[in-house]
Design a protein around this motif. Structure first.
Motif, PDB file in Angstrom:
ATOM      1  N   ALA A  73       0.857  -1.187   0.000  1.00  0.00           N
ATOM      2  CA  ALA A  73       0.000   0.000   0.000  1.00  0.00           C
ATOM      3  C   ALA A  73       0.893   1.237   0.000  1.00  0.00           C
ATOM      4  O   ALA A  73       1.851   1.305   0.771  1.00  0.00           O
ATOM      5  N   PRO A  74       0.605   2.222  -0.854  1.00  0.00           N
ATOM      6  CA  PRO A  74       1.465   3.411  -0.931  1.00  0.00           C
ATOM      7  C   PRO A  74       1.243   4.365   0.236  1.00  0.00           C
ATOM      8  O   PRO A  74       0.142   4.467   0.775  1.00  0.00           O
ATOM      9  N   GLY A  75       2.307   5.052   0.625  1.00  0.00           N
ATOM     10  CA  GLY A  75       2.213   6.065   1.666  1.00  0.00           C
ATOM     11  C   GLY A  75       1.614   5.525   2.947  1.00  0.00           C
ATOM     12  O   GLY A  75       2.003   4.474   3.436  1.00  0.00           O
ATOM     13  N   THR A  76       0.613   6.234   3.451  1.00  0.00           N
ATOM     14  CA  THR A  76      -0.045   5.812   4.686  1.00  0.00           C
ATOM     15  C   THR A  76      -1.377   5.128   4.405  1.00  0.00           C
ATOM     16  O   THR A  76      -2.126   4.827   5.325  1.00  0.00           O
ATOM     17  N   SER A  77      -1.665   4.883   3.154  1.00  0.00           N
ATOM     18  CA  SER A  77      -2.919   4.234   2.768  1.00  0.00           C
ATOM     19  C   SER A  77      -2.939   2.789   3.238  1.00  0.00           C
ATOM     20  O   SER A  77      -1.903   2.122   3.304  1.00  0.00           O
TER      21      SER A  77
END
Length: 167
Positions: A73-77
């Motif tokens: 999952a990218p970033g904080t997603s």
């Protein structure tokens, strides 16, 4: 009726104006035409960036994505953009699930996933950093990066974020 008569006359007039082409001239014209076609076929199309969409529960159920895997999952997603398993990986682009086959010669990652998966249009590269941290009974969290490349090897998407691996 007038048009029907004019077209054959125009064709006949053009034919009369042209001189005979020698075999050498024909070969030269053919070589030029082949070179133009080869140049057009060798050129890369414009780069089209891709934005992966979250893989949702209905997608997982429909494509039977269960079992030991790593979800990226990218970033904080928390919405997984990639689900990688031992033999295959999945990504959702423009509402369609794309399936990739694991490259058996690629480096092995946690839970028998691979660092490279190949598809018909794209190839998917995965990286996992460090030893990870235990976040559940059979789940480890890592920092990871995914990159999607087109058939010319150009990166059309890259993302860094949470990787959860588990059974």
């Amino acid at each position: 009726m007038r048009r029907v008569v004019l077209v054959p006359l125009a064709v006949a007039a053009l034919a009369a104006c042209q001189a005979e082409v020698t075999p050498e001239e024909k070969a030269m014209f053919d070589e030029e035409a082949v070179a133009m076609v080869e140049q057009a076929n060798d050129s890369e199309p414009p780069l089209l960036p891709v934005t992966p969409e979250p893989i949702l529960t209905p997608d997982i159920e429909q494509h039977d994505m269960y079992g030991a895997s790593c979800s990226y999952a990218p970033g904080t997603s928390l919405g997984a953009r990639v689900i990688a398993r031992q033999a295959d990986a999945f990504m959702k682009v423009e509402g369609e699930i794309i399936r990739f086959a694991a490259d058996p010669g690629a480096r092995e990652l946690p839970f028998a996933t691979r660092s490279l998966y190949n598809g018909r249009v794209y190839s998917l590269r995965l990286e996992v950093e460090g030893e990870g941290a235990q976040s559940g009974d059979e789940v480890r969290d890592y920092e990871g990066t995914i990159s999607l490349r087109d058939r010319w090897g150009r990166v059309v998407y890259t993302g860094t974020g949470l990787v959860q691996c588990g059974a």
